[in-house]
Scaffold this motif. Structure first.
Motif, PDB file in Angstrom:
ATOM      1  N   THR A 137       0.824  -1.216   0.000  1.00 48.43           N
ATOM      2  CA  THR A 137       0.000   0.000   0.000  1.00 48.43           C
ATOM      3  C   THR A 137       0.856   1.265   0.000  1.00 48.43           C
ATOM      4  O   THR A 137       0.315   2.375   0.093  1.00 48.43           O
ATOM      5  CB  THR A 137      -0.917   0.014   1.240  1.00 48.43           C
ATOM      6  OG1 THR A 137      -0.112  -0.045   2.427  1.00 48.43           O
ATOM      7  CG2 THR A 137      -1.876  -1.177   1.213  1.00 48.43           C
ATOM      8  N   THR A 138       2.177   1.115  -0.108  1.00 46.35           N
ATOM      9  CA  THR A 138       3.090   2.249  -0.061  1.00 46.35           C
ATOM     10  C   THR A 138       3.410   2.742  -1.468  1.00 46.35           C
ATOM     11  O   THR A 138       3.846   1.960  -2.322  1.00 46.35           O
ATOM     12  CB  THR A 138       4.407   1.875   0.650  1.00 46.35           C
ATOM     13  OG1 THR A 138       4.106   1.391   1.966  1.00 46.35           O
ATOM     14  CG2 THR A 138       5.336   3.067   0.748  1.00 46.35           C
ATOM     15  N   LEU A 139       3.196   4.029  -1.715  1.00 47.84           N
ATOM     16  CA  LEU A 139       3.524   4.618  -3.013  1.00 47.84           C
ATOM     17  C   LEU A 139       5.038   4.676  -3.172  1.00 47.84           C
ATOM     18  O   LEU A 139       5.743   5.225  -2.334  1.00 47.84           O
ATOM     19  CB  LEU A 139       2.929   6.017  -3.120  1.00 47.84           C
ATOM     20  CG  LEU A 139       3.237   6.799  -4.394  1.00 47.84           C
ATOM     21  CD1 LEU A 139       2.668   6.084  -5.609  1.00 47.84           C
ATOM     22  CD2 LEU A 139       2.699   8.219  -4.301  1.00 47.84           C
ATOM     23  N   VAL A 140       5.538   4.101  -4.274  1.00 49.13           N
ATOM     24  CA  VAL A 140       6.977   4.037  -4.516  1.00 49.13           C
ATOM     25  C   VAL A 140       7.382   4.974  -5.650  1.00 49.13           C
ATOM     26  O   VAL A 140       8.287   5.788  -5.505  1.00 49.13           O
ATOM     27  CB  VAL A 140       7.414   2.590  -4.833  1.00 49.13           C
ATOM     28  CG1 VAL A 140       8.920   2.526  -5.098  1.00 49.13           C
ATOM     29  CG2 VAL A 140       7.052   1.651  -3.681  1.00 49.13           C
ATOM     30  N   ASP A 141       6.728   4.845  -6.805  1.00 44.01           N
ATOM     31  CA  ASP A 141       7.039   5.673  -7.973  1.00 44.01           C
ATOM     32  C   ASP A 141       5.759   6.359  -8.452  1.00 44.01           C
ATOM     33  O   ASP A 141       4.663   5.808  -8.338  1.00 44.01           O
ATOM     34  CB  ASP A 141       7.612   4.835  -9.118  1.00 44.01           C
ATOM     35  CG  ASP A 141       8.920   4.159  -8.743  1.00 44.01           C
ATOM     36  OD1 ASP A 141       9.633   4.692  -7.886  1.00 44.01           O
ATOM     37  OD2 ASP A 141       9.202   3.083  -9.308  1.00 44.01           O
ATOM     38  N   GLU A 142       5.933   7.546  -9.022  1.00 44.05           N
ATOM     39  CA  GLU A 142       4.793   8.286  -9.575  1.00 44.05           C
ATOM     40  C   GLU A 142       5.283   9.178 -10.703  1.00 44.05           C
ATOM     41  O   GLU A 142       6.304   9.845 -10.568  1.00 44.05           O
ATOM     42  CB  GLU A 142       4.123   9.120  -8.484  1.00 44.05           C
ATOM     43  CG  GLU A 142       2.893   9.873  -8.941  1.00 44.05           C
ATOM     44  CD  GLU A 142       2.236  10.628  -7.801  1.00 44.05           C
ATOM     45  OE1 GLU A 142       1.040  10.938  -7.894  1.00 44.05           O
ATOM     46  OE2 GLU A 142       2.930  10.916  -6.796  1.00 44.05           O
ATOM     47  N   THR A 143       4.579   9.166 -11.826  1.00 42.35           N
ATOM     48  CA  THR A 143       4.956  10.020 -12.945  1.00 42.35           C
ATOM     49  C   THR A 143       3.700  10.512 -13.648  1.00 42.35           C
ATOM     50  O   THR A 143       2.652   9.856 -13.602  1.00 42.35           O
ATOM     51  CB  THR A 143       5.852   9.251 -13.945  1.00 42.35           C
ATOM     52  OG1 THR A 143       6.303  10.135 -14.971  1.00 42.35           O
ATOM     53  CG2 THR A 143       5.103   8.107 -14.596  1.00 42.35           C
ATOM     54  N   SER A 144       3.804  11.670 -14.287  1.00 39.60           N
ATOM     55  CA  SER A 144       2.647  12.253 -14.963  1.00 39.60           C
ATOM     56  C   SER A 144       3.100  12.937 -16.243  1.00 39.60           C
ATOM     57  O   SER A 144       4.257  13.352 -16.389  1.00 39.60           O
ATOM     58  CB  SER A 144       1.935  13.250 -14.048  1.00 39.60           C
ATOM     59  OG  SER A 144       2.799  14.314 -13.690  1.00 39.60           O
ATOM     60  N   GLY A 145       2.166  13.062 -17.183  1.00 41.94           N
ATOM     61  CA  GLY A 145       2.448  13.693 -18.468  1.00 41.94           C
ATOM     62  C   GLY A 145       1.197  13.710 -19.315  1.00 41.94           C
ATOM     63  O   GLY A 145       0.092  13.432 -18.839  1.00 41.94           O
ATOM     64  N   ALA A 146       1.366  14.029 -20.590  1.00 37.90           N
ATOM     65  CA  ALA A 146       0.224  14.072 -21.500  1.00 37.90           C
ATOM     66  C   ALA A 146      -0.149  12.683 -21.998  1.00 37.90           C
ATOM     67  O   ALA A 146      -1.320  12.370 -22.211  1.00 37.90           O
ATOM     68  CB  ALA A 146       0.529  14.985 -22.683  1.00 37.90           C
TER      69      ALA A 146
END
Length: 211
Positions: A137-146
Motif C-alpha cells: 500500500t506504499t507509493l513508490v514511484d509516480e509520474t505524470s504527463g500528456a
C-alpha cells in the motif's frame, strides 16, 4: 479400504484444481487469458461485429486487472483478444490497476482516455495521464504527463510531456516523476589486512582491561 483410496484420490484432485485456479487468479501475466467481466448501467452488444459498449459507472475486471470509467468500448478479435477504450466522466479521469507478477506490487494509472490491448498487454493513458507503482500500500514511484504508455510484459513505460500541445491541465508540457531507489546502498566492504594485530592476554577478572 478401496472406498478410502477412492475418497483420497478425489480429495487430491479437488485440491490440485483449487491450487491451479488460485494460481491463475494470482498470476498477472495470465490476465490477458482470463475472461472479461463487466458491470455498467447499460450495454449495447453487436454479435456480428463482436463489439460491446458499456455506459454508466462501468467497472471491468480481468484477472487482477481492474478498469473503471463512464464508458468502455470493447472489441474482440477472432483470436479472442479484447481491445478496450475507456472514457472518463466529465472533468474526471478513468482508472486502471493491475498486480505485477511475482511481487507484492501494483501498477495504477489514470487518464481522461485509457486504451487497453490485451493481446500486446499494453495500456495507454492520455490527457492528464498519471502512473503510480505501489509496494503493497506504499507509493513508490509516480509520474505524470500528456501520454503514458505502459508495457506489462516488460514493465517498461514511456512518458510524453506534450510540450508541442500544452494544455491547461499541463501548461508546461513537462514530464514530472518521483522515482524511489529499489534498495538501500550496501555499506562499503573493508579489505582484510595482513598486518598482525596486538596480542591479547586472557584475563581471569570480569571487566579487566586487555592490553
Amino acid at each position: 479400504m478401496k472406498k478410502l483410496h477412492a475418497l483420497m484420490a478425489v480429495l487430491a484432485t479437488v485440491t490440485a484444481l483449487s491450487a491451479t485456479a488460485a494460481y491463475a487468479q494470482s498470476a498477472p501475466k495470465a490476465d490477458r487469458d482470463m475472461p472479461m467481466n463487466a458491470e455498467a448501467d447499460a450495454l449495447r452488444y453487436d454479435d456480428l461485429k463482436q463489439t460491446s459498449v458499456f455506459t454508466g459507472n462501468v467497472v471491468i475486471t480481468k484477472g487482477t486487472t481492474i478498469i473503471r470509467g463512464e464508458r468502455v468500448d470493447v472489441r474482440q478479435d477472432p483470436q479472442g483478444y479484447q481491445f478496450a477504450t475507456v472514457i472518463a466522466p466529465a472533468g474526471k479521469r478513468a482508472f486502471y490497476r493491475k498486480k505485477r507478477e511475482g511481487v507484492d506490487e501494483y501498477i495504477e494509472g489514470e487518464g481522461e482516455l485509457i486504451e487497453y490491448d490485451s493481446q500486446a498487454d499494453i495500456v495507454k493513458f492520455t490527457r492528464r495521464a498519471e502512473l503510480r507503482r505501489y509496494n503493497g500500500t506504499t507509493l513508490v514511484d509516480e509520474t505524470s504527463g500528456a501520454l503514458i504508455t505502459y508495457n506489462n510484459n516488460t514493465d517498461v513505460f514511456t512518458v510524453d510531456g506534450g510540450a508541442k500541445n500544452s494544455t491547461a491541465a499541463n501548461p508546461t508540457g513537462r514530464v514530472r516523476a518521483l522515482l524511489s531507489p529499489r534498495t538501500a546502498a550496501a555499506p562499503p566492504k573493508v579489505a582484510p589486512t595482513t598486518t598482525p594485530g596486538p596480542v591479547l592476554r586472557p584475563s581471569l577478572r570480569l571487566g579487566a582491561d586487555k592490553n
